[in-house]
Design an enzyme around this catalytic site. Sequence first.
Site, PDB file in Angstrom:
ATOM      1  CB  CYS A  54      36.024 122.626  59.253  1.00 13.89           C
ATOM      2  SG  CYS A  54      35.146 121.676  60.510  1.00 13.89           S
ATOM      3  CG  ASP A  61      40.673 123.231  58.705  1.00 11.27           C
ATOM      4  OD1 ASP A  61      40.576 123.981  59.695  1.00 11.27           O
ATOM      5  OD2 ASP A  61      40.017 122.183  58.593  1.00 11.27           O
ATOM      6  CD  GLU A  77      54.102 119.247  35.563  1.00 16.91           C
ATOM      7  OE1 GLU A  77      54.689 120.306  35.289  1.00 16.91           O
ATOM      8  OE2 GLU A  77      52.949 119.204  36.025  1.00 16.91           O
ATOM      9  CD  GLU A  96      43.104 114.719  62.279  1.00 19.34           C
ATOM     10  OE1 GLU A  96      43.288 115.240  63.390  1.00 19.34           O
ATOM     11  OE2 GLU A  96      42.119 115.001  61.558  1.00 19.34           O
TER      12      GLU A  96
END
Length: 139
Positions: A54, A61, A77, A96
Amino acid sequence: MGKVNVDHSKYRDIRFDIQDESAIMTDILETIPYEYPGKDVEVEIPTSEFTSVCPWSGLPDFAEITITFVPDRYLIEMKSLKYYLTSYRNVGIYQEHATRRILEEVVAVIQPKWMKVEALWNPRGGLGTRVTAEYNDQD
């Protein structure tokens, strides 16, 4: 039962060290040729080991990320993708934005016909997040 007053001021100035987005190793991404141009296949790459932090608190997160695409001339790859995704580990970035950035950077490298990145972020404080970003070369 009376209300208990708890002094939370000790948490006010706590921040964990975080890296900025320049730590993301975009240049490590590599391609391999797709040997069947014109013959579409759908490639799905799931991982449950993605983590970033965060940007406000520095707390981790965690997400399950699935990258699905139809190649045109190139495949990603896998070792380079693993290093790329791991480079987010200590980067302060909103969920997001991380999802969208992964889509845009992998698209830029392999130039697929179509790609979707879906991230299922672990709940924090009872709220989980599912973020989906999509690319279509016809757009």
